[in-house]
Scaffold this motif. Sequence first.
Motif, mmCIF file in Angstrom:
data_model
loop_
_atom_site.group_PDB
_atom_site.id
_atom_site.type_symbol
_atom_site.label_atom_id
_atom_site.label_comp_id
_atom_site.label_asym_id
_atom_site.label_seq_id
_atom_site.Cartn_x
_atom_site.Cartn_y
_atom_site.Cartn_z
ATOM 1 N N PRO A 98 0.825 -1.213 0.000
ATOM 2 C CA PRO A 98 0.000 0.000 0.000
ATOM 3 C C PRO A 98 0.859 1.263 0.000
ATOM 4 C CG PRO A 98 -0.750 -1.555 1.665
ATOM 5 C CD PRO A 98 0.567 -2.059 1.171
ATOM 6 N N PRO A 99 0.292 2.384 -0.411
ATOM 7 C CA PRO A 99 1.046 3.639 -0.436
ATOM 8 C C PRO A 99 1.666 3.961 0.916
ATOM 9 C CG PRO A 99 -1.027 3.898 -1.608
ATOM 10 C CD PRO A 99 -1.068 2.553 -0.955
ATOM 11 N N ALA A 100 2.950 4.324 0.890
ATOM 12 C CA ALA A 100 3.674 4.672 2.115
ATOM 13 C C ALA A 100 4.641 5.800 1.803
ATOM 14 C CB ALA A 100 4.433 3.449 2.643
ATOM 15 N N ARG A 101 4.769 6.710 2.746
ATOM 16 C CA ARG A 101 5.690 7.833 2.557
ATOM 17 C C ARG A 101 7.139 7.368 2.690
ATOM 18 N NH1 ARG A 101 4.384 12.805 1.976
ATOM 19 N NH2 ARG A 101 6.372 13.543 2.806
ATOM 20 N N VAL A 102 8.005 7.977 1.879
ATOM 21 C CA VAL A 102 9.442 7.721 1.930
ATOM 22 C C VAL A 102 10.101 9.034 2.340
ATOM 23 C CG1 VAL A 102 11.467 6.912 0.681
ATOM 24 C CG2 VAL A 102 9.199 6.043 0.059
ATOM 25 N N ASP A 103 10.277 9.199 3.648
ATOM 26 C CA ASP A 103 10.773 10.465 4.189
ATOM 27 C C ASP A 103 9.951 11.604 3.575
ATOM 28 O OD1 ASP A 103 12.637 9.034 5.667
ATOM 29 O OD2 ASP A 103 14.136 9.131 4.085
ATOM 30 N N ASP A 104 10.626 12.681 3.160
ATOM 31 C CA ASP A 104 9.890 13.777 2.517
ATOM 32 C C ASP A 104 9.981 13.684 0.997
ATOM 33 O OD1 ASP A 104 12.549 14.408 2.125
ATOM 34 O OD2 ASP A 104 12.319 16.531 2.606
ATOM 35 N N LEU A 105 10.539 12.560 0.484
ATOM 36 C CA LEU A 105 10.785 12.445 -0.950
ATOM 37 C C LEU A 105 9.504 12.220 -1.746
ATOM 38 C CD1 LEU A 105 13.984 10.217 -0.895
ATOM 39 C CD2 LEU A 105 13.833 12.694 -1.115
ATOM 40 N N GLY A 106 8.552 11.489 -1.171
ATOM 41 C CA GLY A 106 7.318 11.197 -1.873
ATOM 42 C C GLY A 106 6.624 9.998 -1.259
ATOM 43 N N THR A 107 5.633 9.485 -1.980
ATOM 44 C CA THR A 107 4.860 8.333 -1.525
ATOM 45 C C THR A 107 4.918 7.249 -2.599
ATOM 46 O OG1 THR A 107 3.373 9.772 -0.288
ATOM 47 C CG2 THR A 107 2.598 7.549 -0.741
ATOM 48 N N ALA A 108 5.241 6.027 -2.177
ATOM 49 C CA ALA A 108 5.424 4.919 -3.108
ATOM 50 C C ALA A 108 4.441 3.799 -2.820
ATOM 51 C CB ALA A 108 6.844 4.380 -3.022
ATOM 52 N N ALA A 109 4.089 3.062 -3.861
ATOM 53 C CA ALA A 109 3.294 1.847 -3.727
ATOM 54 C C ALA A 109 3.776 0.856 -4.772
ATOM 55 C CB ALA A 109 1.810 2.143 -3.923
ATOM 56 N N LEU A 110 3.560 -0.424 -4.497
ATOM 57 C CA LEU A 110 3.837 -1.485 -5.472
ATOM 58 C C LEU A 110 2.530 -2.172 -5.824
ATOM 59 C CD1 LEU A 110 7.092 -3.283 -4.248
ATOM 60 C CD2 LEU A 110 6.850 -1.748 -6.212
ATOM 61 N N ALA A 111 2.407 -2.536 -7.104
ATOM 62 C CA ALA A 111 1.183 -3.167 -7.571
ATOM 63 C C ALA A 111 1.516 -4.242 -8.595
ATOM 64 C CB ALA A 111 0.256 -2.120 -8.189
ATOM 65 N N ALA A 112 0.532 -5.063 -8.894
ATOM 66 C CA ALA A 112 0.657 -6.074 -9.942
ATOM 67 C C ALA A 112 -0.550 -5.965 -10.859
ATOM 68 C CB ALA A 112 0.744 -7.470 -9.343
ATOM 69 N N ASP A 113 -0.320 -6.113 -12.152
ATOM 70 C CA ASP A 113 -1.435 -6.059 -13.096
ATOM 71 C C ASP A 113 -2.168 -7.400 -13.102
ATOM 72 O OD1 ASP A 113 -0.074 -7.820 -14.801
ATOM 73 O OD2 ASP A 113 0.558 -6.258 -16.192
ATOM 74 N N PRO A 114 -3.242 -7.546 -13.875
ATOM 75 C CA PRO A 114 -4.012 -8.805 -13.827
ATOM 76 C C PRO A 114 -3.219 -10.047 -14.192
ATOM 77 C CG PRO A 114 -5.345 -7.068 -14.796
ATOM 78 C CD PRO A 114 -3.952 -6.506 -14.643
ATOM 79 N N GLU A 115 -2.103 -9.902 -14.937
ATOM 80 C CA GLU A 115 -1.277 -11.056 -15.284
ATOM 81 C C GLU A 115 -0.112 -11.259 -14.317
ATOM 82 O OE1 GLU A 115 -1.862 -11.836 -19.970
ATOM 83 O OE2 GLU A 115 -0.101 -10.672 -19.428
ATOM 84 N N GLY A 116 0.020 -10.363 -13.326
ATOM 85 C CA GLY A 116 1.043 -10.528 -12.312
ATOM 86 C C GLY A 116 2.305 -9.719 -12.510
ATOM 87 N N ALA A 117 2.398 -8.899 -13.564
ATOM 88 C CA ALA A 117 3.577 -8.043 -13.754
ATOM 89 C C ALA A 117 3.591 -6.949 -12.699
ATOM 90 C CB ALA A 117 3.568 -7.436 -15.151
ATOM 91 N N VAL A 118 4.714 -6.824 -11.993
ATOM 92 C CA VAL A 118 4.822 -5.899 -10.856
ATOM 93 C C VAL A 118 5.382 -4.563 -11.321
ATOM 94 C CG1 VAL A 118 5.949 -5.509 -8.624
ATOM 95 C CG2 VAL A 118 5.056 -7.775 -9.206
ATOM 96 N N PHE A 119 4.808 -3.482 -10.797
ATOM 97 C CA PHE A 119 5.276 -2.136 -11.100
ATOM 98 C C PHE A 119 5.054 -1.251 -9.885
ATOM 99 C CE2 PHE A 119 0.847 -2.467 -12.265
ATOM 100 C CZ PHE A 119 0.265 -1.276 -11.848
ATOM 101 N N GLY A 120 5.678 -0.089 -9.891
ATOM 102 C CA GLY A 120 5.552 0.846 -8.791
ATOM 103 C C GLY A 120 4.782 2.096 -9.190
ATOM 104 N N LEU A 121 4.295 2.802 -8.184
ATOM 105 C CA LEU A 121 3.672 4.109 -8.354
ATOM 106 C C LEU A 121 4.436 5.100 -7.492
ATOM 107 C CD1 LEU A 121 -0.084 3.073 -7.958
ATOM 108 C CD2 LEU A 121 1.163 3.425 -10.107
#
Length: 241
Positions: A98-121
């Motif tokens: 789930p979305p989580a802050r990384v210090d003051d740099l920004g907010t990151a999340a990891l996800a997978a598409d319906p076929e399982g390919a992983v990417f970040g936001l």
Amino acid sequence: MAENRASAYTEGVPCWMDAQLPDLEAGKRFYGELFGWSFDEETYGRSVLARLEGEPVAALAPKTDGRMPTVWTVYFAAPDVRALAARIGAGGGQVVTPPARVDDLGTAALAADPEGAVFGLWQPGSHPGFGRRHEPGTFAWVQLYARDTEAANAFYGGLFHGALFGPGAEPDFGRAAVSEVFPAEMPPHFLVHFRVADLGAALDTVGRLGGRVQVPPFGTSYGNVAVVVDNQGASFAVLQR
């Protein structure tokens, strides 16, 4: 240099990448020599920023769990990461982290598409993303290798409101069938491409540093590409345009 020093990225544009590695120091030696990167002394979280001529181009992080893959991950710009994460489930994907802050740099999340390919936001705070791109030693392209390319078009087009694969899309993200390049049993995945000035010289350097060629050079609409594996098992591509 204005294009490379982009201060903001529109939704769905690849804006950052990082590698999860068993040995961070070995990773710094490998990528420092291959791409001419320097590395910050200071870390954010457990990650270290890689720079080219002073500008941020990637991050390396030590794996905290040996069961995690040794892998490069691409992050897509997300002005509202929580709203985007909610659309992932609606489109048949899954939020892995789930979305989580990384210090003051920004907010990151990891996800997978319906076929399982992983990417970040990535929703930027003080860190908008790549300080340099589209030049030797930096991010040049990311390719999604999918089993069902039409389903991928529908998922990512809906997720990023048509920002990808369509007219006017920024030319940083493509998709192809897994079987075009890899064995048919290869899982769907994203493959980060780094631009190099001389593809043959880059492959020689990869071998000398303990990596190997996974897929020999082949031609694409966006340049000549080879897929390699670093000395710890992370796959990536090198691209000569």
